[in-house]
Design a protein around this motif. Structure first.
Motif, short mmCIF file in Angstrom:
data_model
loop_
_atom_site.label_atom_id
_atom_site.label_comp_id
_atom_site.label_asym_id
_atom_site.label_seq_id
_atom_site.Cartn_x
_atom_site.Cartn_y
_atom_site.Cartn_z
N ARG A 109 0.83 -1.20 0.00
CA ARG A 109 0.00 0.00 0.00
C ARG A 109 0.87 1.26 0.00
N PHE A 110 1.99 1.21 0.72
CA PHE A 110 2.91 2.34 0.76
C PHE A 110 3.45 2.63 -0.64
N ARG A 111 3.82 1.59 -1.34
CA ARG A 111 4.33 1.75 -2.71
C ARG A 111 3.25 2.29 -3.64
N ASN A 112 2.01 1.80 -3.47
CA ASN A 112 0.90 2.31 -4.28
C ASN A 112 0.62 3.78 -3.98
N SER A 113 0.72 4.14 -2.70
CA SER A 113 0.52 5.54 -2.32
C SER A 113 1.59 6.41 -2.96
N ALA A 114 2.85 5.94 -2.94
CA ALA A 114 3.94 6.70 -3.55
C ALA A 114 3.69 6.91 -5.04
N ASP A 115 3.20 5.89 -5.70
CA ASP A 115 2.93 5.99 -7.13
C ASP A 115 1.88 7.07 -7.40
N ARG A 116 0.80 7.06 -6.63
CA ARG A 116 -0.28 8.05 -6.83
C ARG A 116 0.19 9.47 -6.54
N MET A 117 1.10 9.62 -5.58
CA MET A 117 1.58 10.94 -5.18
C MET A 117 2.84 11.36 -5.92
N ALA A 118 3.20 10.60 -6.98
CA ALA A 118 4.37 10.91 -7.82
C ALA A 118 5.65 10.97 -7.00
N MET A 119 5.79 10.03 -6.06
CA MET A 119 6.96 9.96 -5.19
C MET A 119 7.81 8.75 -5.55
N ALA A 120 9.06 8.76 -5.15
CA ALA A 120 9.95 7.63 -5.43
C ALA A 120 9.43 6.38 -4.73
N PRO A 121 9.19 5.29 -5.45
CA PRO A 121 8.70 4.07 -4.80
C PRO A 121 9.79 3.42 -3.96
N LEU A 122 9.43 3.07 -2.74
CA LEU A 122 10.37 2.39 -1.85
C LEU A 122 10.24 0.88 -2.05
N PRO A 123 11.32 0.15 -2.31
CA PRO A 123 11.22 -1.31 -2.45
C PRO A 123 10.62 -1.93 -1.19
N GLU A 124 9.71 -2.86 -1.39
CA GLU A 124 9.01 -3.46 -0.26
C GLU A 124 9.95 -4.14 0.73
N PRO A 125 11.02 -4.82 0.29
CA PRO A 125 11.94 -5.42 1.27
C PRO A 125 12.60 -4.38 2.19
N VAL A 126 12.86 -3.18 1.67
CA VAL A 126 13.46 -2.13 2.49
C VAL A 126 12.46 -1.66 3.54
N PHE A 127 11.21 -1.49 3.13
CA PHE A 127 10.15 -1.10 4.05
C PHE A 127 10.06 -2.08 5.22
N ILE A 128 10.01 -3.37 4.91
CA ILE A 128 9.85 -4.39 5.95
C ILE A 128 11.10 -4.49 6.81
N ASP A 129 12.27 -4.43 6.18
CA ASP A 129 13.51 -4.53 6.96
C ASP A 129 13.66 -3.36 7.92
#
Length: 370
Positions: A109-129
C-alpha cells in the motif's frame, strides 16, 4: 515537469547501519512511561531512516537515535504536501516473541501511495527490513498485556525548491510509539456524526491513498462531530451525497439479520488492511460479504426495521469499534439498542488472537520478528 525514479530495485539489497542511541531512556524511566502510554504520545529511543536522490537512489539506511532531522524552509513537503505514511503494530506473543501483522500488505500500500503521489517508490523489502530492525532494537518498549508497539513508516519530499513538480529527493523514516489497550474496560460503542456539509474524497482523487492531506481535510468535519457530542464522523460520497463511504480514519461494516456483511466498495476509500482481514475471516466462516454502495437512507430504514443488526468501524488502532448511535442534521437513530453486537466482538477477538499468536494463522499473516 516529470521525474524519473531510477536506481530503485537495487535498493532492495540495502543493509541497515545500526547505531544504538547513546542516551537511551533509562530502564526505570521507560517502565514509568509504559504504565499508561496512551496513544501516540510516548516514543521509543530509535528510528529508521533512508534517503533518496536521483544520483544515489535509495541510500544511507540507518537505525539511529530518534531525533529531529533538518528540513529547509523550501522543502517540497512543506509547500506541496508530497507525503505518505502507514500504520501497523508489533505484538508480544505469550512465549515472549514478537509478531508483525501483515507488514507486506502495508509495504504494498505504501508503494501504491507513492505511485499516486508521484513519489519515489520504496522497495518493499526495504520497508519491511526498516520496521523489523527498529522493532528488534526497541523490543523493550513493547508494553505487556494487550499493549503493542505502534509503528509509523512515512515518507516526505525533501528537495529544496518552489515550483509545482514532483520532488527529486525524499526521506523515508520509521518511528515507534508504545500504546496501551485502545479501550479501557473493553470496546465501547461509539457515536457517529454524518457529515452532510463536507466530503472526504472523489473519484480520481487521493481517497485511496494514505496521505496526510486526506486526514487534514477530515478535521473540520471531525470537529463538527465533536460539537454535536459524537466520537467520530462518517462521510458521504462527493457526487450524490447519499452513499456511506468511511469514517475520518476507519472503514465501516454493516451486519444484517441474515448474517451477511456489507462494506462500501473500494475506489474513493482507503483499502484498509484490517478491512481486508475482516472480509477474509468472515468468508472463512461462510459469511456472505458484499462490497456494495449503501445509502444513509437505507442505513436509517434498516436500523428502524431491525433488518440491520450491527454496524462497526475498523482500523489498525482500535481494530473494531462497534457503532451505537448515528446522528445527523436529518435525524438520529440507534443501532442494536446502542450496545456492542456479537458479530463485531467475535470478529475482533478472532483478529486480535491471531495478532498476538493465540489463535492459528491460517492466512500466513503473521511475520515473526523475534
Amino acid at each position: 515537469m516529470g521525474v524519473s525514479f531510477d536506481k530503485i530495485d537495487g535498493a532492495a539489497l540495502l543493509k541497515f547501519d545500526i547505531q544504538p542511541a547513546a542516551n537511551a531512556v533509562s530502564e526505570a524511566d521507560r517502565a514509568a512511561k509504559l504504565k499508561d502510554p496512551g496513544f501516540g504520545r510516548v516514543f521509543t529511543d530509535h528510528m529508521a531512516i533512508v534517503r533518496y536522490n536521483q544520483t544515489d537512489g535509495w541510500h544511507g539506511a540507518r537505525i539511529e537515535s530518534r531525533a529531529n532531522f533538518p528540513l529547509d524552509p523550501a522543502a517540497a513537503v512543506l509547500h506541496y504536501a508530497q507525503e505518505i505514511f502507514e500504520g501497523l503494530k508489533a505484538y508480544v506473543r505469550e512465549d515472549g516473541g514478537v509478531n508483525l501483522f501483515r507488514p507486506d500488505a502495508n509495504a504494498r500500500r505504501f508503494r501504491n501511495s507513492a505511485d499516486r503521489m508521484a513519489m519515489a517508490p520504496l522497495p518493499e523489502p526495504v520497508f519491511i527490513d526498516a520496521i523489523e530492525q527498529l522493532v528488534r532494537i526497541d523490543r523493550a518498549w513493547i508494553p505487556s498485556g494487550e499493549g503493542s508497539l505502534y509503528l509509523r513508516p512515512f515518507m516526505v519530499a525533501s528537495e529544496i525548491f518552489l515550483g509545482v513538480k514532483p520532488s527529486a529527493e525524499y526521506i523515508f523514516a520509521v518511528i515507534a510509539s508504545p500504546v496501551g489497550s485502545y479501550f479501557k474496560g473493553g470496546p465501547a460503542p461509539v457515536s457517529i456524526w454524518v457529515s452532510e456539509n463536507y466530503t472526504r474524497a472523489a473519484i480520481g482523487g487521493t481517497g485511496a491513498v494514505k496521505c496526510g492531506g486526506n486526514y487534514a481535510a477530515s478535521l473540520r468535519a471531525q470537529a463538527e462531530a465533536i460539537s454535536h457530542g459524537c466520537d467520530q464522523v462518517v462521510f458521504l460520497d462527493a457526487v450524490e451525497r447519499r452513499y456511506i463511504e468511511e469514517l475520518g480514519g476507519m472503514n465501516i461494516f454493516f451486519v444484517f439479520e441474515d448474517g451477511s456483511l456489507l462494506t462500501p466498495p473500494l475506489g474513493t476509500i482507503l483499502p484498509g488492511i484490517t478491512r481486508d482481514s475482516i472480509i477474509a475471516l468472515a468468508k472463512d466462516k461462510g459469511t456472505q460479504v458484499r462490497e456494495e454502495p449503501y445509502t444513509l437512507d437505507q442505513w436509517r430504514a434498516d436500523a428502524a426495521s431491525g433488518k440491520l443488526k450491527e454496524a462497526f468501524a475498523c482500523g489498525t488502532a482500535a481494530v473494531i469499534s462497534p457503532i451505537g448511535q448515528v446522528r445527523s442534521a436529518s435525524g438520529d437513530f440507534t443501532i442494536n439498542g446502542g450496545a456492542a453486537g456479537p458479530v463485531a466482538m467475535g470478529l475482533r477477538k478472532q483478529l486480535v488472537d491471531i495478532q498476538y499468536g493465540r489463535a492459528p494463522d491460517q492466512h500466513n499473516w503473521i511475520r515473526k520478528v523475534l
